[in-house]
Structure formats: structure tokens, C-alpha cells
Design a protein around this motif. Structure first.
Motif, PDB file in Angstrom:
ATOM      1  N   PRO A  86       0.802  -1.229   0.000  1.00  0.00           N
ATOM      2  CA  PRO A  86       0.000   0.000   0.000  1.00  0.00           C
ATOM      3  C   PRO A  86       0.836   1.282   0.000  1.00  0.00           C
ATOM      4  CG  PRO A  86      -1.011  -1.618   1.414  1.00  0.00           C
ATOM      5  CD  PRO A  86       0.322  -2.192   1.023  1.00  0.00           C
ATOM      6  N   GLY A  87       1.988   1.286   0.661  1.00  0.00           N
ATOM      7  CA  GLY A  87       2.855   2.462   0.614  1.00  0.00           C
ATOM      8  C   GLY A  87       3.387   2.713  -0.784  1.00  0.00           C
ATOM      9  N   ASP A  88       3.712   1.629  -1.490  1.00  0.00           N
ATOM     10  CA  ASP A  88       4.137   1.759  -2.888  1.00  0.00           C
ATOM     11  C   ASP A  88       3.010   2.366  -3.728  1.00  0.00           C
ATOM     12  OD1 ASP A  88       6.639   0.498  -2.392  1.00  0.00           O
ATOM     13  OD2 ASP A  88       5.786  -1.487  -2.801  1.00  0.00           O
ATOM     14  N   LEU A  89       1.774   1.924  -3.470  1.00  0.00           N
ATOM     15  CA  LEU A  89       0.630   2.455  -4.223  1.00  0.00           C
ATOM     16  C   LEU A  89       0.416   3.933  -3.913  1.00  0.00           C
ATOM     17  CD1 LEU A  89      -1.933  -0.491  -3.969  1.00  0.00           C
ATOM     18  CD2 LEU A  89      -0.390   0.063  -5.852  1.00  0.00           C
ATOM     19  N   LEU A  90       0.642   4.343  -2.665  1.00  0.00           N
ATOM     20  CA  LEU A  90       0.540   5.751  -2.303  1.00  0.00           C
ATOM     21  C   LEU A  90       1.581   6.566  -3.080  1.00  0.00           C
ATOM     22  CD1 LEU A  90      -0.727   7.949  -0.466  1.00  0.00           C
ATOM     23  CD2 LEU A  90       1.072   7.414   1.193  1.00  0.00           C
ATOM     24  N   CYS A  91       2.814   6.068  -3.128  1.00  0.00           N
ATOM     25  CA  CYS A  91       3.870   6.744  -3.895  1.00  0.00           C
ATOM     26  C   CYS A  91       3.527   6.768  -5.381  1.00  0.00           C
ATOM     27  CB  CYS A  91       5.219   6.056  -3.675  1.00  0.00           C
ATOM     28  SG  CYS A  91       5.870   6.278  -2.009  1.00  0.00           S
ATOM     29  N   ALA A  92       2.963   5.676  -5.887  1.00  0.00           N
ATOM     30  CA  ALA A  92       2.555   5.620  -7.292  1.00  0.00           C
ATOM     31  C   ALA A  92       1.462   6.649  -7.575  1.00  0.00           C
ATOM     32  CB  ALA A  92       2.067   4.213  -7.656  1.00  0.00           C
ATOM     33  N   SER A  93       0.544   6.805  -6.650  1.00  0.00           N
ATOM     34  CA  SER A  93      -0.518   7.801  -6.827  1.00  0.00           C
ATOM     35  C   SER A  93       0.059   9.206  -6.887  1.00  0.00           C
ATOM     36  CB  SER A  93      -1.529   7.716  -5.681  1.00  0.00           C
ATOM     37  OG  SER A  93      -2.227   6.509  -5.742  1.00  0.00           O
ATOM     38  N   CYS A  97       0.038  11.286 -10.407  1.00  0.00           N
ATOM     39  CA  CYS A  97      -0.781  12.496 -10.427  1.00  0.00           C
ATOM     40  C   CYS A  97       0.085  13.712 -10.738  1.00  0.00           C
ATOM     41  CB  CYS A  97      -1.501  12.667  -9.092  1.00  0.00           C
ATOM     42  SG  CYS A  97      -2.725  14.010  -9.088  1.00  0.00           S
ATOM     43  N   PHE A  98       1.271  13.780 -10.127  1.00  0.00           N
ATOM     44  CA  PHE A  98       2.159  14.919 -10.350  1.00  0.00           C
ATOM     45  C   PHE A  98       2.615  14.956 -11.815  1.00  0.00           C
ATOM     46  CE2 PHE A  98       5.885  17.640  -9.762  1.00  0.00           C
ATOM     47  CZ  PHE A  98       5.386  18.593  -8.886  1.00  0.00           C
ATOM     48  N   GLU A  99       2.983  13.823 -12.372  1.00  0.00           N
ATOM     49  CA  GLU A  99       3.434  13.777 -13.759  1.00  0.00           C
ATOM     50  C   GLU A  99       2.287  14.094 -14.723  1.00  0.00           C
ATOM     51  OE1 GLU A  99       4.980  12.251 -17.636  1.00  0.00           O
ATOM     52  OE2 GLU A  99       3.103  11.775 -16.625  1.00  0.00           O
ATOM     53  N   SER A 100       1.111  13.584 -14.445  1.00  0.00           N
ATOM     54  CA  SER A 100      -0.047  13.885 -15.295  1.00  0.00           C
ATOM     55  C   SER A 100      -0.372  15.381 -15.271  1.00  0.00           C
ATOM     56  CB  SER A 100      -1.278  13.104 -14.824  1.00  0.00           C
ATOM     57  OG  SER A 100      -1.077  11.729 -14.961  1.00  0.00           O
ATOM     58  N   CYS A 170      -2.040  19.578  -8.541  1.00  0.00           N
ATOM     59  CA  CYS A 170      -2.017  18.126  -8.370  1.00  0.00           C
ATOM     60  C   CYS A 170      -2.859  17.750  -7.149  1.00  0.00           C
ATOM     61  CB  CYS A 170      -0.569  17.644  -8.212  1.00  0.00           C
ATOM     62  SG  CYS A 170      -0.439  15.884  -7.859  1.00  0.00           S
ATOM     63  N   ILE A 171      -3.951  17.063  -7.394  1.00  0.00           N
ATOM     64  CA  ILE A 171      -4.898  16.725  -6.322  1.00  0.00           C
ATOM     65  C   ILE A 171      -4.256  15.841  -5.259  1.00  0.00           C
ATOM     66  CG2 ILE A 171      -7.049  15.479  -5.807  1.00  0.00           C
ATOM     67  CD1 ILE A 171      -8.055  16.464  -8.593  1.00  0.00           C
ATOM     68  N   VAL A 172      -3.513  14.832  -5.662  1.00  0.00           N
ATOM     69  CA  VAL A 172      -2.892  13.936  -4.685  1.00  0.00           C
ATOM     70  C   VAL A 172      -1.834  14.682  -3.874  1.00  0.00           C
ATOM     71  CG1 VAL A 172      -1.562  11.811  -4.386  1.00  0.00           C
ATOM     72  CG2 VAL A 172      -3.434  11.883  -6.040  1.00  0.00           C
ATOM     73  N   TYR A 173      -1.015  15.493  -4.528  1.00  0.00           N
ATOM     74  CA  TYR A 173       0.004  16.296  -3.825  1.00  0.00           C
ATOM     75  C   TYR A 173      -0.665  17.194  -2.781  1.00  0.00           C
ATOM     76  CZ  TYR A 173       3.853  19.644  -3.194  1.00  0.00           C
ATOM     77  OH  TYR A 173       4.830  20.442  -2.662  1.00  0.00           O
TER      78      TYR A 173
END
Length: 191
Positions: A86-93, A97-100, A170-173
Motif C-alpha cells: 500500500p505504501g508503494d501504491l501511495l507513492c505511485a498515486s 498524479c504529479f506527472e499527469s 495536483c490533487i494527490v500532492y
């Protein structure tokens, strides 16, 4: 930098060529007419299978597509870490999101991206989660982004506007930074 300072509304020369600007213009009209249509719900769902295995499961991402994604448990809390955790998925999010967001804003600004590389990582002291030390909070203590952006037909000021715009949009950021600090290191190159 405020939202107004990075606004792309005054960049008339890129508006006509920007597919993002065209789509955002249509969305703006829709959302101004009906603000409730701007509310979205993203989702993921875990339906427990093979419940005798405490270290692995599958999460389905997106209600429409139901993309299955295997996840595991990090070795720091007893798992095998044989699948993303799950931490990897958080980093992936955060990274995705930042790159998009960088892609969207660069299109509106008329910046031609040649290369992007966004790496997000998160630091956590797992002793709190394992109840070894109750004074350690059960949460990530910090996150960090390394951003490499190589662009053509741009300048430093415009690329700084791009990065600041990404941080603001960036929404996630923006969601994560309310709870924990996020540091950002940028390597920007113009070719």
C-alpha cells in the motif's frame, strides 16, 4: 506562488493549439452551469480472497474498469514484499498524479516535453504500526518527489511556472501535504 500567478488564461498564443485548454474550456462551461457535476468519486476495492494468506491480496482499481492489481505486505512489518504494498501504491498515486498534472499544464503553456521522470518516495517508522513504541505515530512521516523535466522551446521562468502550477493543481500532492510534508527536488533542462 498563487493560482493567479500561474494561470494560463493570459497565454493566448497557446490556447488554440492546446487540446487541454480546449477540453478545460468545455469543462469550465459545464461546471459553471452545474457545480455538482464537478464532483467525482475515484474508487478501489479489495474483496478478500485466499484469506488464509495474511501477506497478499488483490485490489481492483476504478469502478468501471475494475483493473486487478496484486498487493503484498512490506517485509518491514512481516510480509514478503513480493508485490507492491500500500505504501508503494501511495507513492505511485503521488508520482502519477504529479506527472499527469505536468503534462496537462505543459500542454496549456505550449511547452514541448522531451522527457519526464517523477519519483516519489515515502518514509515511515514502522515501530508505531507494530506497537513496539507507542510514541511513534502510525503514519508516513514524510514524502519526497524527485522531478526531472527536459523540455524544448521553453525558458526557466516558464518551467518554474509549470512546476509551481503542478504543485498547486495536483490533487494527490495537495491532499497528502495537508497531513505530512512533501519535499520536491527538480532537475529542469532546456534543449
Amino acid at each position: 506562488m498563487s493560482r493567479k500567478e500561474y494561470s494560463t488564461d493570459n497565454l493566448k498564443h497557446t490556447r488554440g493549439r492546446s487540446v487541454v485548454h480546449q477540453r478545460h474550456t468545455l469543462l469550465k462551461v459545464t461546471y459553471l452551469k452545474d457545480s455538482t457535476s464537478a464532483w467525482i468519486t475515484d474508487a478501489a476495492e479489495v474483496i478478500g480472497i485466499n484469506l488464509q494468506d495474511p501477506f497478499r491480496t488483490t485490489v481492483s482499481i476504478n469502478d468501471k474498469m475494475k483493473v486487478p492489481f496484486r498487493i503484498g505486505v512490506h517485509e518491514a512489518v512481516g510480509g514478503d514484499h513480493d508485490f507492491p504494498n500500500p505504501g508503494d501504491l501511495l507513492c505511485a498515486s503521488l508520482a502519477s498524479c504529479f506527472e499527469s498534472t505536468i503534462r496537462l499544464i505543459s500542454n496549456k503553456l505550449g511547452i514541448e516535453l522531451l522527457e519526464t521522470k517523477i519519483r516519489a518516495n515515502a518514509q515511515v517508522d514502522v515501530r508505531g504500526s507494530l506497537m513496539i513504541d507507542k510514541s511513534v505515530p502510525v503514519e508516513f512521516q514524510s514524502m519526497h518527489i524527485d522531478a526531472l523535466i527536459i523540455a524544448k522551446n521553453s525558458n526557466e521562468k516558464l518551467l518554474k511556472t509549470l512546476i509551481n502550477g503542478a504543485k498547486l493543481s495536483c490533487i494527490v500532492y495537495q491532499t497528502i501535504k495537508k497531513g505530512i510534508p512533501i519535499t520536491l527536488n527538480t532537475d529542469i533542462k532546456i534543449k
